[in-house]
Enzyme design. Sequence first.
Site, PDB file in Angstrom:
ATOM      1  N   HIS A   7     -17.130  -2.182   2.901  1.00 12.66           N
ATOM      2  CA  HIS A   7     -15.895  -2.620   3.548  1.00 12.66           C
ATOM      3  C   HIS A   7     -14.755  -1.886   2.841  1.00 12.66           C
ATOM      4  O   HIS A   7     -14.689  -1.882   1.608  1.00 12.66           O
ATOM      5  CB  HIS A   7     -15.728  -4.139   3.405  1.00 12.66           C
ATOM      6  CG  HIS A   7     -14.344  -4.608   3.729  1.00 12.66           C
ATOM      7  ND1 HIS A   7     -13.732  -4.315   4.932  1.00 12.66           N
ATOM      8  CD2 HIS A   7     -13.419  -5.309   3.006  1.00 12.66           C
ATOM      9  CE1 HIS A   7     -12.509  -4.829   4.933  1.00 12.66           C
ATOM     10  NE2 HIS A   7     -12.298  -5.437   3.780  1.00 12.66           N
TER      11      HIS A   7
ATOM     12  N   SER B 196     -12.535 -11.937   2.937  1.00 10.53           N
ATOM     13  CA  SER B 196     -11.850 -12.831   2.008  1.00 10.53           C
ATOM     14  C   SER B 196     -12.061 -14.274   2.417  1.00 10.53           C
ATOM     15  O   SER B 196     -12.288 -14.593   3.579  1.00 10.53           O
ATOM     16  CB  SER B 196     -10.350 -12.520   2.005  1.00 10.53           C
ATOM     17  OG  SER B 196     -10.116 -11.352   1.274  1.00 10.53           O
TER      18      SER B 196
ATOM     19  N   CYS C 191     -12.489 -10.459   7.175  1.00 14.12           N
ATOM     20  CA  CYS C 191     -13.111  -9.158   7.472  1.00 14.12           C
ATOM     21  C   CYS C 191     -14.617  -9.266   7.668  1.00 14.12           C
ATOM     22  O   CYS C 191     -15.250  -8.309   8.111  1.00 14.12           O
ATOM     23  CB  CYS C 191     -12.837  -8.166   6.348  1.00 14.12           C
ATOM     24  SG  CYS C 191     -11.112  -7.797   6.161  1.00 14.12           S
TER      25      CYS C 191
ATOM     26  N   THR D  60      -1.705  -0.735   2.734  1.00 14.27           N
ATOM     27  CA  THR D  60      -3.102  -0.878   3.206  1.00 14.27           C
ATOM     28  C   THR D  60      -3.176  -1.352   4.656  1.00 14.27           C
ATOM     29  O   THR D  60      -4.262  -1.658   5.141  1.00 14.27           O
ATOM     30  CB  THR D  60      -3.892  -1.865   2.314  1.00 14.27           C
ATOM     31  OG1 THR D  60      -3.393  -3.195   2.528  1.00 14.27           O
ATOM     32  CG2 THR D  60      -3.772  -1.522   0.844  1.00 14.27           C
TER      33      THR D  60
ATOM     34  N   GLU E 123      -9.697 -11.350  13.095  1.00 14.18           N
ATOM     35  CA  GLU E 123      -8.806 -12.319  12.452  1.00 14.18           C
ATOM     36  C   GLU E 123      -7.390 -12.111  12.972  1.00 14.18           C
ATOM     37  O   GLU E 123      -6.420 -12.493  12.338  1.00 14.18           O
ATOM     38  CB  GLU E 123      -8.887 -12.225  10.936  1.00 14.18           C
ATOM     39  CG  GLU E 123      -8.702 -10.839  10.372  1.00 14.18           C
ATOM     40  CD  GLU E 123      -8.803 -10.816   8.853  1.00 14.18           C
ATOM     41  OE1 GLU E 123      -8.025 -11.532   8.212  1.00 14.18           O
ATOM     42  OE2 GLU E 123      -9.661 -10.079   8.329  1.00 14.18           O
TER      43      GLU E 123
ATOM     44  N   ASN F 151      -6.691  -0.273   6.998  1.00 11.14           N
ATOM     45  CA  ASN F 151      -7.627  -1.395   7.072  1.00 11.14           C
ATOM     46  C   ASN F 151      -7.781  -1.868   8.510  1.00 11.14           C
ATOM     47  O   ASN F 151      -6.790  -2.146   9.186  1.00 11.14           O
ATOM     48  CB  ASN F 151      -7.126  -2.563   6.196  1.00 11.14           C
ATOM     49  CG  ASN F 151      -8.226  -3.573   5.900  1.00 11.14           C
ATOM     50  OD1 ASN F 151      -9.315  -3.510   6.468  1.00 11.14           O
ATOM     51  ND2 ASN F 151      -7.943  -4.506   5.007  1.00 11.14           N
TER      52      ASN F 151
ATOM     53  N   SER G 243      -7.869 -10.620  -5.310  1.00  8.28           N
ATOM     54  CA  SER G 243      -8.757 -10.293  -4.181  1.00  8.28           C
ATOM     55  C   SER G 243      -9.661  -9.109  -4.527  1.00  8.28           C
ATOM     56  O   SER G 243     -10.835  -9.091  -4.144  1.00  8.28           O
ATOM     57  CB  SER G 243      -7.944 -10.008  -2.909  1.00  8.28           C
ATOM     58  OG  SER G 243      -7.275  -8.765  -2.983  1.00  8.28           O
TER      59      SER G 243
ATOM     60  N   LYS H 254     -14.364   1.805  -6.161  1.00  6.32           N
ATOM     61  CA  LYS H 254     -14.523   0.964  -7.363  1.00  6.32           C
ATOM     62  C   LYS H 254     -15.866   0.230  -7.326  1.00  6.32           C
ATOM     63  O   LYS H 254     -16.531   0.095  -8.344  1.00  6.32           O
ATOM     64  CB  LYS H 254     -13.397  -0.060  -7.441  1.00  6.32           C
ATOM     65  CG  LYS H 254     -12.081   0.511  -7.873  1.00  6.32           C
ATOM     66  CD  LYS H 254     -11.082  -0.619  -8.059  1.00  6.32           C
ATOM     67  CE  LYS H 254      -9.721  -0.073  -8.372  1.00  6.32           C
ATOM     68  NZ  LYS H 254      -8.807  -1.051  -8.893  1.00  6.32           N
TER      69      LYS H 254
HETATM   70  P1  HMG Z   1      -0.258  -2.697  -6.331  1.00  5.56           P
HETATM   71  O1  HMG Z   1       0.238  -3.664  -7.329  1.00  5.56           O
HETATM   72  O2  HMG Z   1       0.709  -2.131  -5.362  1.00  5.56           O
HETATM   73  O3  HMG Z   1      -0.929  -1.449  -6.975  1.00  5.56           O
HETATM   74  O4  HMG Z   1      -1.434  -3.445  -5.552  1.00  5.56           O
HETATM   75  P2  HMG Z   1      -1.416  -1.185  -8.477  1.00  5.56           P
HETATM   76  O5  HMG Z   1      -0.269  -1.177  -9.392  1.00  5.56           O
HETATM   77  O6  HMG Z   1      -2.590  -2.091  -8.789  1.00  5.56           O
HETATM   78  O7  HMG Z   1      -1.900   0.319  -8.296  1.00  5.56           O
HETATM   79  C1  HMG Z   1      -2.947   0.627  -7.439  1.00  5.56           C
HETATM   80  C2  HMG Z   1      -3.702   1.785  -8.046  1.00  5.56           C
HETATM   81  O8  HMG Z   1      -2.885   2.955  -8.011  1.00  5.56           O
HETATM   82  C3  HMG Z   1      -4.073   1.566  -9.517  1.00  5.56           C
HETATM   83  O9  HMG Z   1      -5.346   2.144  -9.705  1.00  5.56           O
HETATM   84  C4  HMG Z   1      -3.034   2.406 -10.240  1.00  5.56           C
HETATM   85  O10 HMG Z   1      -3.457   2.843 -11.521  1.00  5.56           O
HETATM   86  C5  HMG Z   1      -2.887   3.566  -9.278  1.00  5.56           C
HETATM   87  P3  HMG Z   1      -6.593   1.214 -10.162  1.00  5.56           P
HETATM   88  O11 HMG Z   1      -6.238   0.648 -11.474  1.00  5.56           O
HETATM   89  O12 HMG Z   1      -6.708   0.144  -9.118  1.00  5.56           O
HETATM   90  O13 HMG Z   1      -7.738   2.143 -10.170  1.00  5.56           O
HETATM   91  N1  HMG Z   1      -1.667   4.360  -9.437  1.00  5.56           N
HETATM   92  C6  HMG Z   1      -1.635   5.699  -9.394  1.00  5.56           C
HETATM   93  N2  HMG Z   1      -2.618   6.613  -9.242  1.00  5.56           N
HETATM   94  C7  HMG Z   1      -2.248   7.935  -9.235  1.00  5.56           C
HETATM   95  N3  HMG Z   1      -0.957   8.357  -9.395  1.00  5.56           N
HETATM   96  C8  HMG Z   1       0.033   7.476  -9.558  1.00  5.56           C
HETATM   97  C9  HMG Z   1      -0.279   6.079  -9.556  1.00  5.56           C
HETATM   98  N4  HMG Z   1       0.459   4.944  -9.682  1.00  5.56           N
HETATM   99  C10 HMG Z   1      -0.403   3.911  -9.618  1.00  5.56           C
HETATM  100  N5  HMG Z   1       1.293   7.914  -9.694  1.00  5.56           N
HETATM  101  C11 HMG Z   1      -3.212  -3.888  -4.003  1.00  5.56           C
HETATM  102  C12 HMG Z   1      -2.547  -2.843  -4.926  1.00  5.56           C
HETATM  103  C13 HMG Z   1      -4.469  -3.311  -3.448  1.00  5.56           C
HETATM  104  C14 HMG Z   1      -3.515  -5.142  -4.829  1.00  5.56           C
HETATM  105  C15 HMG Z   1      -2.195  -4.226  -2.868  1.00  5.56           C
HETATM  106  O14 HMG Z   1      -2.040  -3.116  -2.040  1.00  5.56           O
HETATM  107  C16 HMG Z   1      -2.641  -5.408  -2.023  1.00  5.56           C
HETATM  108  O15 HMG Z   1      -2.326  -6.552  -2.288  1.00  5.56           O
HETATM  109  N6  HMG Z   1      -3.399  -5.127  -0.910  1.00  5.56           N
HETATM  110  C17 HMG Z   1      -3.885  -6.172   0.021  1.00  5.56           C
HETATM  111  C18 HMG Z   1      -5.094  -6.930  -0.509  1.00  5.56           C
HETATM  112  C19 HMG Z   1      -6.355  -6.066  -0.520  1.00  5.56           C
HETATM  113  O16 HMG Z   1      -6.478  -5.083   0.180  1.00  5.56           O
HETATM  114  N7  HMG Z   1      -7.360  -6.518  -1.287  1.00  5.56           N
HETATM  115  C20 HMG Z   1      -8.646  -5.804  -1.327  1.00  5.56           C
HETATM  116  C21 HMG Z   1      -9.801  -6.725  -1.673  1.00  5.56           C
HETATM  117  S1  HMG Z   1      -9.879  -8.140  -0.599  1.00  5.56           S
HETATM  118  C22 HMG Z   1     -10.563  -7.506   0.879  1.00  5.56           C
HETATM  119  O17 HMG Z   1     -11.111  -6.444   0.893  1.00  5.56           O
HETATM  120  C23 HMG Z   1     -10.425  -8.339   2.114  1.00  5.56           C
HETATM  121  C24 HMG Z   1      -9.341  -7.888   3.080  1.00  5.56           C
HETATM  122  O18 HMG Z   1      -9.764  -6.739   3.792  1.00  5.56           O
HETATM  123  C25 HMG Z   1      -8.966  -9.027   4.035  1.00  5.56           C
HETATM  124  C26 HMG Z   1     -10.053  -9.759   4.817  1.00  5.56           C
HETATM  125  O19 HMG Z   1     -11.147 -10.019   4.348  1.00  5.56           O
HETATM  126  O20 HMG Z   1      -9.726 -10.156   5.936  1.00  5.56           O
HETATM  127  C27 HMG Z   1      -8.063  -7.514   2.359  1.00  5.56           C
END
Ligand code: HMG
Length: 387
Positions: free
Chosen positions: A232, A307, A110, A151, A78, A274, A200, A241
């Site tokens: 993935h 996605s 992906c 990521t 992609e 990633n 996502s 998860k």
């Molecule tokens: P965010 O808002 O930065 O993070 O977004 P958060 O507030 O949700 O925190 C992440 C985790 O860290 C949480 O744990 C917190 O509790 C924890 P969870 O509830 O998820 O288990 N946390 C801590 N843990 C330990 N000590 C601490 C602490 N503070 C917080 N002090 C998000 C995170 C992944 C959403 C963001 O990085 C993002 O938007 N990433 C890009 C999208 C993505 O990767 N999506 C994945 C699914 S989609 C997919 O896999 C397809 C993809 O590869 C693309 C394609 O297909 O081409 C993305």
Amino acid sequence: MKIGIDQIGMATPAFYLDLIELAQARGDEPEKYTIGIGQDQQAVAPSSQDIVTLGASAANFLSATDREQIGLIVVGTETGIDASKASALYIHDLLELSPWCRALEIKEACYGGTAALMMARDFIAAHPQQKALVIAADIARYGLASGGEVTQGAGAVAMLVSTSPRLLALQDDSVVKSGSIMDFWRPQYTDLALAKGKYSTEQYLAFFQATWTRYQVETGLDLNDFAALCFHLPYTKMGLKALRTALPAVDEAKQAALKAHFEASCQYSRRIGNLYTGSLYLGLLSMLELDGHLQAGDRIGLFSYGSGAVGEFFSAELQPGFEQQLHAVAHQHLLDSRQRLAVAEYEAVFTDKVPYGPKDYQANSKYFAGPFVLTGVTDQERQYQRL
Ligand code: HMG
């Protein structure tokens, strides 16, 4: 007829960012990145590395006979470098493959790597005397200080598909689900992905649950029939998860075994980030090379998610002597010998990129690292070189 993965290789840029340093620079707690997201380091691609250079580097295992026998090269990506010409043709050229070969590129976020692998399997079923080269290559970019920055990653995985595979036999048991949603996408004007982050992650889990549930109904298999599951890995916590949703179906000993295999599958991703299309296969490679407890005949389940969205669950069976096809020491060296960039230098490298425009461009030779580089763009033609 057995069809599957005979060889697998990986490539990643020679530079990386330490995510504890990134957390400090962004004002986040380091544990959020290393535990909450589950990432320690991130590959940084200078503009001299793209899907062509990384894809060709990942296929460094090819013999002269392989080159002659490859009748299909398909790149899942992609991070396309041209809206018309396939990156597979540039890679075909750099790898000096036979001209009597189909070369093309395929896209669905992906999921593209799995789409390419399944196309290769079908091609080999129709042409059992030939081989197919699958390349899953990407550079994941969300933007400086963006929600997805932690990521990001870059690299490629290459797989040689043939009859009598020495690593893994693909089983004809895929369950695939498609549905148009807006969880992550990249409009054509930008090289930065847009993501509805939390949505996502929910969709990833929903697609896993849907395909895994249907898979069990269609095949009559359950989690006890699997030695390990690979996911993935947009970041390693995401796969964890998904795994956790499946674990309650088995006893504690089995849960512990599945968690240990999963941990092995995360090690390369933790240091690279990633790879989009290549992430599932980087996890598979990491597990095969670092686990040490898998054996021939084991069934491995694989969940692919792209996605947009497409999810696929399928399985593969480990082949006798698979250990001899692995290159753990070389891959460890590849990761250990990378140069760490401070956050300011990472930001400068991230910002120096091939422009969206007609002007000539020269990549910074300070970051040239082999075996292949993009030296620049002249008269709107990309210039590649073997170092
Ligand atoms: P965010 O808002 O930065 O993070 O977004 P958060 O507030 O949700 O925190 C992440 C985790 O860290 C949480 O744990 C917190 O509790 C924890 P969870 O509830 O998820 O288990 N946390 C801590 N843990 C330990 N000590 C601490 C602490 N503070 C917080 N002090 C998000 C995170 C992944 C959403 C963001 O990085 C993002 O938007 N990433 C890009 C999208 C993505 O990767 N999506 C994945 C699914 S989609 C997919 O896999 C397809 C993809 O590869 C693309 C394609 O297909 O081409 C993305």
